[in-house]
Design an enzyme around this catalytic site. Structure first.
Site, PDB file in Angstrom:
ATOM      1  N   ARG A  36     -10.297 -21.413  15.576  1.00 31.71           N
ATOM      2  CA  ARG A  36     -10.692 -20.571  14.445  1.00 31.71           C
ATOM      3  C   ARG A  36     -11.823 -21.338  13.781  1.00 31.71           C
ATOM      4  O   ARG A  36     -12.893 -21.457  14.369  1.00 31.71           O
ATOM      5  CB  ARG A  36      -9.482 -20.353  13.538  1.00 31.71           C
ATOM      6  CG  ARG A  36      -9.617 -19.174  12.614  1.00 31.71           C
ATOM      7  CD  ARG A  36      -8.327 -18.835  11.877  1.00 31.71           C
ATOM      8  NE  ARG A  36      -7.881 -19.920  10.990  1.00 31.71           N
ATOM      9  CZ  ARG A  36      -6.830 -19.832  10.170  1.00 31.71           C
ATOM     10  NH1 ARG A  36      -6.107 -18.708  10.138  1.00 31.71           N
ATOM     11  NH2 ARG A  36      -6.478 -20.825   9.402  1.00 31.71           N
ATOM     12  N   ARG A  61      -0.096 -29.000   3.467  1.00 34.73           N
ATOM     13  CA  ARG A  61      -0.573 -27.776   2.821  1.00 34.73           C
ATOM     14  C   ARG A  61       0.534 -26.734   2.910  1.00 34.73           C
ATOM     15  O   ARG A  61       0.722 -26.113   3.950  1.00 34.73           O
ATOM     16  CB  ARG A  61      -1.821 -27.244   3.544  1.00 34.73           C
ATOM     17  CG  ARG A  61      -2.983 -28.202   3.640  1.00 34.73           C
ATOM     18  CD  ARG A  61      -4.175 -27.530   4.298  1.00 34.73           C
ATOM     19  NE  ARG A  61      -3.861 -26.979   5.611  1.00 34.73           N
ATOM     20  CZ  ARG A  61      -3.937 -27.655   6.756  1.00 34.73           C
ATOM     21  NH1 ARG A  61      -4.324 -28.916   6.756  1.00 34.73           N
ATOM     22  NH2 ARG A  61      -3.630 -27.086   7.893  1.00 34.73           N
ATOM     23  N   TYR A 103       4.438  14.034   2.303  1.00 34.76           N
ATOM     24  CA  TYR A 103       3.350  14.363   3.232  1.00 34.76           C
ATOM     25  C   TYR A 103       3.875  14.622   4.651  1.00 34.76           C
ATOM     26  O   TYR A 103       4.795  13.957   5.107  1.00 34.76           O
ATOM     27  CB  TYR A 103       2.368  13.196   3.318  1.00 34.76           C
ATOM     28  CG  TYR A 103       1.473  13.049   2.107  1.00 34.76           C
ATOM     29  CD1 TYR A 103       0.611  14.088   1.725  1.00 34.76           C
ATOM     30  CD2 TYR A 103       1.471  11.876   1.367  1.00 34.76           C
ATOM     31  CE1 TYR A 103      -0.218  13.946   0.619  1.00 34.76           C
ATOM     32  CE2 TYR A 103       0.640  11.722   0.264  1.00 34.76           C
ATOM     33  CZ  TYR A 103      -0.197  12.764  -0.102  1.00 34.76           C
ATOM     34  OH  TYR A 103      -1.012  12.616  -1.181  1.00 34.76           O
ATOM     35  N   CYS A 112       3.932   6.987   0.065  1.00 32.66           N
ATOM     36  CA  CYS A 112       2.605   7.412  -0.388  1.00 32.66           C
ATOM     37  C   CYS A 112       1.855   6.228  -0.974  1.00 32.66           C
ATOM     38  O   CYS A 112       2.389   5.129  -1.073  1.00 32.66           O
ATOM     39  CB  CYS A 112       2.711   8.485  -1.461  1.00 32.66           C
ATOM     40  SG  CYS A 112       3.823   9.823  -1.047  1.00 32.66           S
ATOM     41  N   MET A 113       0.642   6.484  -1.435  1.00 33.25           N
ATOM     42  CA  MET A 113      -0.148   5.388  -1.990  1.00 33.25           C
ATOM     43  C   MET A 113       0.520   4.796  -3.236  1.00 33.25           C
ATOM     44  O   MET A 113       0.554   3.587  -3.420  1.00 33.25           O
ATOM     45  CB  MET A 113      -1.562   5.862  -2.323  1.00 33.25           C
ATOM     46  CG  MET A 113      -2.464   4.714  -2.758  1.00 33.25           C
ATOM     47  SD  MET A 113      -4.111   5.237  -3.224  1.00 33.25           S
ATOM     48  CE  MET A 113      -4.970   5.219  -1.672  1.00 33.25           C
TER      49      MET A 113
END
Ligand code: PLP
Length: 725
Positions: free
Chosen positions: A483, A570, A616, A664-665
């Protein structure tokens, strides 16, 4: 705050301090001994007012601060009380002929700003001014500098007060103080006297009453703490006593509020007071304030009554009896007023601010516990670098970092420069390492906020070096994760980086990519990463490159490879007391406790007929008559949409109920048909304990095909954080 852990000592001492101040204004021992009265009222009682300043500072001043709101409300409150006191004392002022002074206006302005319109009221403007000054000094500078500045002000005050006789002999000083005394009758005011005590109060608050040591947590036993402070107080008080007597004999005192040794005296006294923990006594707080404000009125009233009833000899001329009479009457009047204001104060609405919709609850006791558990398994001489990226894994950067800083944690890791800047703005001291990429155009901010940047590649290091700004850095080595980092086998590049003159390299680190895995192949890979890293270190030693601080392990690295010798670990996820996935097995299994709970409120409960759908896509159709609760939380709050349609469960009324339909959101629906009485406003637990049950973050994450790290890391957006201590 836990009731039994509150600073009951402060509340109790408020009363003592109030009676000491009454003593200053009544001179209880005059009819017994003038010397005795000097000792009581000009030395002992001089701790009263500084105590009140320190108390205000203790609750007000902090280097950990997000906004000025608290300071403004303190000033507003103090000024309002002052205004009320001024009005109350107008009749006394009229009686004293105060308004007959000429010219009146300049005198009035001066009194309102500094001296008070009656002799004792100077305290209130001094408190407001001292509070503001101390607040800004601590925010702008650190404690050391703020203490230095306010100590200089205090020293200037001293020479206009107890030490005036010396200052007076030097013309320049005499002129300086003459100017000051045109504006304020004394130097014991909000500029010279109050600020140092406010700063000291704040300092003691931020350092947890001194109980936390520098890098270790509870540094000493409560008894030793108390004994040390009692000794400190005794010595400083003896010195102050000697100082006061000497100055008195020399006849240099213009006034006698300020002594050099009053400062250590107050410091130790306050630490003693802080060691008394217990229930808060809010009424005593009001009572002491009322006694302070009304006692001059009681003195006037008492004299009047004594005259009418011919009791002057007993109640006025006998100074001891006079003092006790004033104290008793002030206290009685104070109790009446306190009870009265208590009953007629608009009742504080039990507010649910922050918990009215969806919220994170952060249990700081568990955080403290986890830090200690982690420290137990860390190698000697290794330090904790607390990883607080992504809003401290959704727990609230401010709440978590400030608590860790108070505990003595001195190193932090974040992902971005803006997270680092936020920490500094909150007042976090110590090293802050940015683990990720920072655009070189922001190099000046790195310097300004004293942040350490990770060198992520050779090319990046070269460009950063060319910016011409000297910055702190840690060098990242890629040992196989591929990385960020300089490849471990490119020694010549590492060597070149160490010679770049604008980069101060404080640390060198690598990151494991499969330290969580118990598979032999993964363990072999990790051992390889370790060998590469140490190999590079050896090569540096051979070539004479000074080796900076080293670190490798994150949470799983420490739990599975605790033997590695390093300067830092860490630690992220373990600090928050959770595993990444429910089934994870680690070599060491410290007792880690979850810090976070996720909660929300029921917004609405509705009945659904068989065959009707919810949400939904009509993803859920009721197979029976059902009661559905709509919860005020959704995926924009960090609750994964992947938990739709029964994959997620939450606690309602202590019972686990399934999510129905799609998340939902901003909201989601659960089936509460079998959960008993449910009403709007009920608290629902989505992660955390309820009764004997627990929904763990790792399990929730697993249901959503993710890990706790992602789940928690996404919660730092819209959710307010409520701290539980
Ligand atoms: C996030 C991160 C950590 C912390 O990892 P945890 O597994 O949460 O302890 C440590 N080091 C680096 C480089 C990271 O990005």
């Amino acid at each position: 705050m836990n009731k039994n852990k509150s600073y009951t000592g402060i509340d109790r001492f408020r009363l003592i301090a109030a009676y000491l101040i009454v003593a200053i204004h009544t001179s209880p021992l005059t009819s017994v001994s003038a010397e005795g009265d000097f000792i009581l009222t000009r030395i002992i009682a001089r701790i009263g007012v500084p105590f009140f300043f320190m108390t205000s500072g203790f609750f007000l001043i902090s280097r950990y601060s997000r906004d000025e709101g608290r300071m403004f409300s303190f000033v507003k409150r103090t000024v309002s009380i002052y205004a009320l006191a001024i009005v109350i004392y107008i009749p006394v002022n009229i009686y004293n002929g105060y308004f007959r002074q000429t010219p009146l206006l300049p005198e009035l302005i001066k009194d309102i700003l500094f001296d008070g319109t009656l002799y004792h009221l100077w305290y209130l403007p001094a408190s407001a001014a001292g509070g503001i000054l101390a607040w800004y000094l601590v925010r702008r500078l650190d404690y050391k500098k703020a203490i230095a500045v306010t100590a200089v002000l205090y020293a200037l005050g001293l020479f206009g007060d107890s030490y005036y006789g010396f200052a007076e002999r030097i013309p320049a000083f005499r002129y300086f103080y003459m100017l000051i005394f045109q504006v304020s009758d004394y130097t014991r005011n909000g500029i010279f006297f109050a600020p140092v005590f406010f700063v000291l109060g704040g300092f003691l608050a931020d350092n947890a009453g001194g109980v936390f040591g520098r890098n270790g947590f509870i540094s000493q036993s409560a008894e030793r703490f108390l004994i040390k402070n009692c000794l400190g107080f005794a010595v400083s008080f003896a010195l102050m006593f000697g100082e006061a007597m000497a100055l008195h004999r020399l006849g240099v005192q213009r006034h006698d509020s300020m002594y050099v040794f009053l400062l250590p005296c107050m410091y130790f006294l306050f630490r003693i007071i802080l060691s008394f923990k217990g229930k808060r006594l809010t009424r005593v707080r009001t009572l002491s304030l009322v006694i302070y404000i009304i006692h001059p009125m009681v003195i006037v009233a008492l004299r009047l009554f004594a005259k009418i009833l011919h009791l002057q000899e007993l109640l006025v001329e006998n100074s001891v009896a006079h003092y006790f009479a004033v104290c008793i009457l002030s206290t009685l009047a104070g109790i009446v007023i306190t009870v009265f204001t208590d009953n007629f104060k608009p009742k504080k609405r039990t507010t649910d601010r922050g918990t009215d919709r969806a919220y994170v609850e952060a249990d700081l006791n568990n955080l403290e516990h986890n830090v200690r558990e982690i420290q137990k398994i860390m190698p000697k001489d290794c330090r904790l670098m607390a990883v607080v990226k992504a809003q401290a894994y959704g727990h609230g950067t401010y709440e978590i970092a400030v608590h860790l800083n108070k505990m003595g944690v001195g190193s932090y890791a974040v992902a971005t420069i803006d997270e680092g800047i936020a920490l500094r703005r909150y007042g976090i001291k110590g090293e802050i390492l940015i683990l990720g990429y920072t655009a070189v155009s922001r190099v000046r901010e790195l310097k300004k906020y004293d942040l350490s940047q990770t060198l992520i590649s050779f090319e990046y290091a070269s460009v950063l070096n060319k910016q011409g700004v000297f910055v702190k850095t840690h060098l990242k080595i890629d040992t196989g994760m591929h990385r960020l980092g300089i490849p471990w086998d490119e020694f010549s590049k590492v060597e070149k980086i160490f010679s770049m003159k604008n980069l101060r390299i404080d640390g060198m680190f690598t990151h494991f990519c499969c330290a969580d895995s118990a598979k032999p192949a993964d363990e072999a890979f990790t051992r390889g990463q370790i060998a590469h890293f140490y190999g590079l270190v050896e090569e540096m030693e051979e070539k004479g490159i000074p080796v900076p601080k080293l670190h490798m392990q994150s949470s799983y690295g420490l739990l599975n490879y605790p033997e590695l010798s390093c300067d830092y670990v860490r630690i992220g996820i373990a600090l928050y007391g959770v595993l990444s996935s429910p089934g994870d097995d680690t070599l060491l299994k410290p007792d880690l406790r979850p810090v976070l709970s996720l909660k929300c409120r029921v917004a609405l409960v509705r009945n659904i007929k068989e065959g009707e759908s919810v949400g939904y896509g009509r993803a859920y159709t009721a197979e029976r008559e059902s009661r559905i609760a709509l919860l005020s939380i959704g995926y924009a709050d960090g609750y994964p949409r992947a938990l739709s349609c029964g994959r997620g469960q939450v606690f309602v009324n202590g019972q686990a109920v399934p999510v129905v339909g799609r998340v939902c959101m901003d909201q989601l629906a659960v089936d509460v048909t079998d959960a008993g009485e449910v009403a709007r406003g009920d608290v629902v637990t989505l992660i955390g304990m309820e009764g004997d049950g627990e929904i763990r973050a790792s399990a929730v994450a697993d249901n959503a095909e993710s890990i706790s790290n992602e789940l928690l890391g996404r919660m730092g957006g819209r959710l307010p954080v409520i701290v539980k201590i």
